[in-house]
Design a protein around this motif. Sequence first.
Motif, PDB file in Angstrom:
ATOM      1  N   ALA A 207       7.587  23.090  22.376  1.00  0.00           N
ATOM      2  CA  ALA A 207       8.469  22.874  23.425  1.00  0.00           C
ATOM      3  C   ALA A 207       7.859  21.894  23.277  1.00  0.00           C
ATOM      4  CB  ALA A 207       8.049  23.585  24.343  1.00  0.00           C
ATOM      5  N   PRO A 208       8.374  20.734  23.900  1.00  0.00           N
ATOM      6  CA  PRO A 208       8.819  20.067  24.660  1.00  0.00           C
ATOM      7  C   PRO A 208       7.170  19.338  24.452  1.00  0.00           C
ATOM      8  CG  PRO A 208      10.847  20.103  25.680  1.00  0.00           C
ATOM      9  CD  PRO A 208       9.733  20.796  24.770  1.00  0.00           C
ATOM     10  N   SER A 209       6.760  18.172  24.296  1.00  0.00           N
ATOM     11  CA  SER A 209       4.981  17.655  24.808  1.00  0.00           C
ATOM     12  C   SER A 209       4.526  17.831  25.700  1.00  0.00           C
ATOM     13  CB  SER A 209       4.946  16.505  24.074  1.00  0.00           C
ATOM     14  OG  SER A 209       5.831  15.488  24.132  1.00  0.00           O
ATOM     15  N   ASP A 210       5.555  17.934  27.007  1.00  0.00           N
ATOM     16  CA  ASP A 210       4.477  18.038  28.685  1.00  0.00           C
ATOM     17  C   ASP A 210       4.866  18.932  28.924  1.00  0.00           C
ATOM     18  OD1 ASP A 210       7.397  17.896  28.305  1.00  0.00           O
ATOM     19  OD2 ASP A 210       7.798  16.293  30.058  1.00  0.00           O
TER      20      ASP A 210
ATOM     21  N   ARG B 204       3.826  19.499  32.349  1.00  0.00           N
ATOM     22  CA  ARG B 204       2.396  19.041  32.903  1.00  0.00           C
ATOM     23  C   ARG B 204       2.946  17.427  32.616  1.00  0.00           C
ATOM     24  NH1 ARG B 204      -3.320  19.672  30.646  1.00  0.00           N
ATOM     25  NH2 ARG B 204      -4.403  18.330  31.646  1.00  0.00           N
ATOM     26  N   ILE B 205       2.534  16.347  33.658  1.00  0.00           N
ATOM     27  CA  ILE B 205       2.920  14.966  33.743  1.00  0.00           C
ATOM     28  C   ILE B 205       1.575  14.823  34.201  1.00  0.00           C
ATOM     29  CG2 ILE B 205       5.533  15.011  34.057  1.00  0.00           C
ATOM     30  CD1 ILE B 205       4.209  13.409  36.811  1.00  0.00           C
ATOM     31  N   GLU B 206       1.850  13.096  33.665  1.00  0.00           N
ATOM     32  CA  GLU B 206       0.476  12.168  33.778  1.00  0.00           C
ATOM     33  C   GLU B 206       1.088  11.225  34.279  1.00  0.00           C
ATOM     34  OE1 GLU B 206      -3.041  12.892  32.509  1.00  0.00           O
ATOM     35  OE2 GLU B 206      -2.043  14.750  31.660  1.00  0.00           O
ATOM     36  N   HIS B 207       0.021  10.862  35.435  1.00  0.00           N
ATOM     37  CA  HIS B 207       0.199   9.837  37.058  1.00  0.00           C
ATOM     38  C   HIS B 207      -1.098   9.033  37.110  1.00  0.00           C
ATOM     39  CE1 HIS B 207       2.561   7.159  39.871  1.00  0.00           C
ATOM     40  NE2 HIS B 207       1.619   8.310  40.698  1.00  0.00           N
TER      41      HIS B 207
ATOM     42  N   VAL C  32       0.838  16.221  51.640  1.00  0.00           N
ATOM     43  CA  VAL C  32       2.180  16.795  51.615  1.00  0.00           C
ATOM     44  C   VAL C  32       2.642  14.724  51.537  1.00  0.00           C
ATOM     45  CG1 VAL C  32       4.478  15.971  52.473  1.00  0.00           C
ATOM     46  CG2 VAL C  32       3.769  18.225  52.347  1.00  0.00           C
ATOM     47  N   ALA C  33       1.934  14.117  52.270  1.00  0.00           N
ATOM     48  CA  ALA C  33       2.265  12.514  52.103  1.00  0.00           C
ATOM     49  C   ALA C  33       1.165  11.850  50.455  1.00  0.00           C
ATOM     50  CB  ALA C  33       1.114  11.989  52.784  1.00  0.00           C
ATOM     51  N   GLU C  34       1.307  13.413  50.047  1.00  0.00           N
ATOM     52  CA  GLU C  34       0.490  12.652  48.031  1.00  0.00           C
ATOM     53  C   GLU C  34       1.232  12.770  47.345  1.00  0.00           C
ATOM     54  OE1 GLU C  34      -3.127  13.339  47.518  1.00  0.00           O
ATOM     55  OE2 GLU C  34      -4.282  12.567  49.511  1.00  0.00           O
ATOM     56  N   ARG C  35       2.431  13.619  47.610  1.00  0.00           N
ATOM     57  CA  ARG C  35       3.325  14.607  47.028  1.00  0.00           C
ATOM     58  C   ARG C  35       4.883  13.280  45.796  1.00  0.00           C
ATOM     59  NH1 ARG C  35       4.927  20.067  49.474  1.00  0.00           N
ATOM     60  NH2 ARG C  35       2.401  20.496  49.559  1.00  0.00           N
ATOM     61  N   PRO C  36       5.235  12.106  47.252  1.00  0.00           N
ATOM     62  CA  PRO C  36       6.556  11.540  46.106  1.00  0.00           C
ATOM     63  C   PRO C  36       5.936  10.196  45.236  1.00  0.00           C
ATOM     64  CG  PRO C  36       6.003  11.288  48.476  1.00  0.00           C
ATOM     65  CD  PRO C  36       4.725  12.188  48.276  1.00  0.00           C
ATOM     66  N   SER C  37       5.318   9.837  45.124  1.00  0.00           N
ATOM     67  CA  SER C  37       4.380   9.325  43.867  1.00  0.00           C
ATOM     68  C   SER C  37       4.089  10.385  42.403  1.00  0.00           C
ATOM     69  CB  SER C  37       3.125   8.492  44.119  1.00  0.00           C
ATOM     70  OG  SER C  37       2.000   9.281  43.823  1.00  0.00           O
ATOM     71  N   VAL C  38       3.657  10.907  42.514  1.00  0.00           N
ATOM     72  CA  VAL C  38       3.951  12.630  41.259  1.00  0.00           C
ATOM     73  C   VAL C  38       5.446  12.939  40.455  1.00  0.00           C
ATOM     74  CG1 VAL C  38       3.241  14.650  40.738  1.00  0.00           C
ATOM     75  CG2 VAL C  38       1.534  13.047  41.945  1.00  0.00           C
ATOM     76  N   ILE C  39       6.222  12.588  42.320  1.00  0.00           N
ATOM     77  CA  ILE C  39       7.663  13.601  41.957  1.00  0.00           C
ATOM     78  C   ILE C  39       8.299  12.060  41.541  1.00  0.00           C
ATOM     79  CG2 ILE C  39       9.431  14.615  43.276  1.00  0.00           C
ATOM     80  CD1 ILE C  39       7.641  15.919  45.082  1.00  0.00           C
ATOM     81  N   ALA C  40       7.770  10.669  41.976  1.00  0.00           N
ATOM     82  CA  ALA C  40       7.975   9.855  41.619  1.00  0.00           C
ATOM     83  C   ALA C  40       8.598   9.720  39.964  1.00  0.00           C
ATOM     84  CB  ALA C  40       8.121   8.629  42.386  1.00  0.00           C
ATOM     85  N   ALA C  41       6.959   9.678  39.673  1.00  0.00           N
ATOM     86  CA  ALA C  41       6.705   9.884  38.171  1.00  0.00           C
ATOM     87  C   ALA C  41       7.396  10.735  37.534  1.00  0.00           C
ATOM     88  CB  ALA C  41       4.692   9.790  38.210  1.00  0.00           C
ATOM     89  N   TYR C  42       7.342  12.552  38.003  1.00  0.00           N
ATOM     90  CA  TYR C  42       7.944  13.094  37.431  1.00  0.00           C
ATOM     91  C   TYR C  42       9.571  12.940  36.733  1.00  0.00           C
ATOM     92  CZ  TYR C  42      10.443  17.500  35.993  1.00  0.00           C
ATOM     93  OH  TYR C  42      11.667  18.680  35.483  1.00  0.00           O
ATOM     94  N   MET C  43      10.321  11.853  37.862  1.00  0.00           N
ATOM     95  CA  MET C  43      11.843  12.043  38.077  1.00  0.00           C
ATOM     96  C   MET C  43      11.563  10.602  37.051  1.00  0.00           C
ATOM     97  SD  MET C  43      12.922  11.797  42.203  1.00  0.00           S
ATOM     98  CE  MET C  43      14.177  10.795  41.807  1.00  0.00           C
ATOM     99  N   ASN C  44      11.018   9.607  36.575  1.00  0.00           N
ATOM    100  CA  ASN C  44      11.247   8.802  35.659  1.00  0.00           C
ATOM    101  C   ASN C  44       9.956   8.464  34.672  1.00  0.00           C
ATOM    102  OD1 ASN C  44      12.340   7.487  37.612  1.00  0.00           O
ATOM    103  ND2 ASN C  44      10.339   6.736  39.122  1.00  0.00           N
ATOM    104  N   ARG C  45      10.160   9.938  34.054  1.00  0.00           N
ATOM    105  CA  ARG C  45       9.123  10.142  32.731  1.00  0.00           C
ATOM    106  C   ARG C  45      10.134   9.669  31.620  1.00  0.00           C
ATOM    107  NH1 ARG C  45      10.782  15.243  34.066  1.00  0.00           N
ATOM    108  NH2 ARG C  45      11.012  16.602  31.972  1.00  0.00           N
TER     109      ARG C  45
END
Length: 158
Positions: free
Chosen positions: A35-38, A59-62, A105-118
């Motif tokens: 499958a795709p590498s992530d 699985r994403i890296e951030h 919850v307060a720490e999730r946005p940067s990871v969600i943004a990384a997911y969206m911007n991968r």
Amino acid sequence: MDPIHYAKRTDYRPPPKLYSRMQWLGVMLTSLGMAPSDAVTLEIVGRRSGKKRRTPVVRIEHDGAGYVVALAGESQWVRNVRAADGAAVIKRRGSEQVRLVELPVAERPSVIAAYMNRGGKFRAKEAEFYFGLDADSTAEDILAIASHYPVFRVDRPG
């Protein structure tokens, strides 16, 4: 069959019947590294059955750490991870014992943004389909929806 719009807020979203029937294929492809590498297979012990449950996840890296985002929100795999105190196995051409640590919850946005911007040409469609946001959403926009999307950091024991 109409696609499910994952951005709809709900306490629990059961998987579509077709997805449940075809999940074995996603598990096989991710476990074999085809499958795709992530994409990886997440293996968790079922909280009620005690049986191994496998589901394909991204699985994403951030910021030097690995993460998985529950794109469907509160799902069975999320409930199983919580019940197992984060004990899980990640498979992709081999197995790795991990501990999944749920982020506040307060720490999730940067990871969600990384997911969206991968990357990739489907970024805007994914952001809208999964999160109900557009590709140019702000940190405040992401924080507003973050409580609906559990995010787990992948820790390696030892």
